[in-house]
Enzyme design. Structure first.
Site, short mmCIF file in Angstrom:
data_model
loop_
_atom_site.label_atom_id
_atom_site.label_comp_id
_atom_site.label_asym_id
_atom_site.label_seq_id
_atom_site.Cartn_x
_atom_site.Cartn_y
_atom_site.Cartn_z
CE LYS A 1 -4.42 -1.43 1.87
NZ LYS A 1 -5.44 -1.16 2.88
CG ASP B 1 -8.37 1.31 2.76
OD1 ASP B 1 -9.14 0.45 2.28
OD2 ASP B 1 -7.13 1.16 2.82
#
Ligand code: ATR
Length: 279
Positions: free
Chosen positions: A69, A106
């Site tokens: 990420k 997210d």
């Protein structure tokens, strides 16, 4: 109508346990989109070569999970503002010319799920985030966009919580000592666990919710198991709870929209199928 075959994927290491292929395939069928979504294992030392081939593989986009990420950032051609601010990417769109744009869905997923489950949560009290990793940063970004006076953050390693508060808190985050998390919970209107505690194979999160106000909402982003000891305790205290499955699904829905332009939802059929899979 664009009838071109669509392709998406999730990359990570390991990746075999990912629920994302199931979720996205469900949505493709639901909206009648001809395509596929697969899990691709990409080891850290092969990330760069994978990214060079993403266009050739015919991918319209892909999700990014652990451990890529943040390490993916230097290889992307463009970053959406939120991904840039968060310093992390969970969704990549492969543009027509093969260039890669990074997004982060997210924080949007976390808040979208919260609002889906509880119509209202206390906004006159601070929220409490437990943990200071990537998920905590996503939670902080999401909650700071909400109408909450203050976001408290507590982490076993205090310095990490201090770094999150300093880097993204914009003066609206305060650090609470890990040893006083139960007191902080009593003052919070919303408690979000982003630590690994409570996950299968991990110790439970120890926290005393007996002094929490009755309108407090307890949100655990752990979804294996769906009902963590934290949520069991919260329910016993009569508090409203939010489990972690929806964050996974809602961040996926936001990614689906980025790639394919279609709105998809977390309907009861998808929820039932995922619950059966998690067991
Ligand atoms: P992610 O990026 O997915 O959020 P992470 O960066 O590995 O994951 O973060 C895991 C979180 O769980 C951290 O906040 C970690 O606390 P530390 O920063 O002190 O390591 C927390 N965590 C892991 N094991 C823990 C434990 N036994 N007790 C308390 N917190 C723990």
């Amino acid at each position: 109508m664009n009838i071109k075959y669509k392709k998406a994927a999730v990359i990570g290491f390991p990746i075999a346990q990912s629920l994302s292929p199931f979720i996205h395939t469900y949505w493709m069928n639901k909206v009648g989109l001809r395509g596929s979504y697969e899990a691709i294992e990409v080891a850290p030392d092969t990330l760069e070569s994978f990214l060079k081939r993403a266009g050739e593989l015919g991918l319209n986009g892909f999700n990014v999970t652990m451990p890529h990420k943040t390490t993916i950032l230097p290889y992307l051609n463009k970053l959406a503002p939120l991904a840039r601010q968060m310093g992390a990417v969970n969704t990549v769109r492969v543009e027509e010319d093969g260039k890669l744009t990074g997004f982060n869905t997210d924080s949007i997923g976390l808040v979208a799920h919260l609002k889906n489950i509880v119509a209202e949560y206390p906004t006159d009290k601070p929220a409490l985030i437990l943990g200071a990793g990537g998920a905590a940063r996503a939670a902080a970004f999401g909650l700071l966009t909400e109408n909450i006076p203050m976001v408290m953050i507590s982490n076993r390693t205090r310095e990490k919580a201090e770094a999150v508060a300093k880097n993204i808190g914009r003066g609206r985050m305060t650090v609470v000592d890990w040893d006083t998390r139960s007191e902080a919970a009593s003052a919070a209107g919303l408690i979000v666990n982003t630590t690994v505690l409570g996950m299968n194979g991990q110790a439970a999160l120890e926290i005393d919710l007996s002094h929490a106000a009755k309108d407090t909402v307890v949100y655990d982003i752990v979804y294996k198991p769906l009902e963590t000891a934290l949520l069991v305790q919260a329910k016993k205290q009569g508090l409203r709870t939010v489990d972690g499955l929806g964050m996974l699904v809602h961040q996926g829905a936001a990614a689906f929209k980025i790639w394919f332009g279609c709105d998809v939802s977390f309907d009861s059929e998808l929820r039932a199928e995922l619950e059966a899979k998690i067991g």
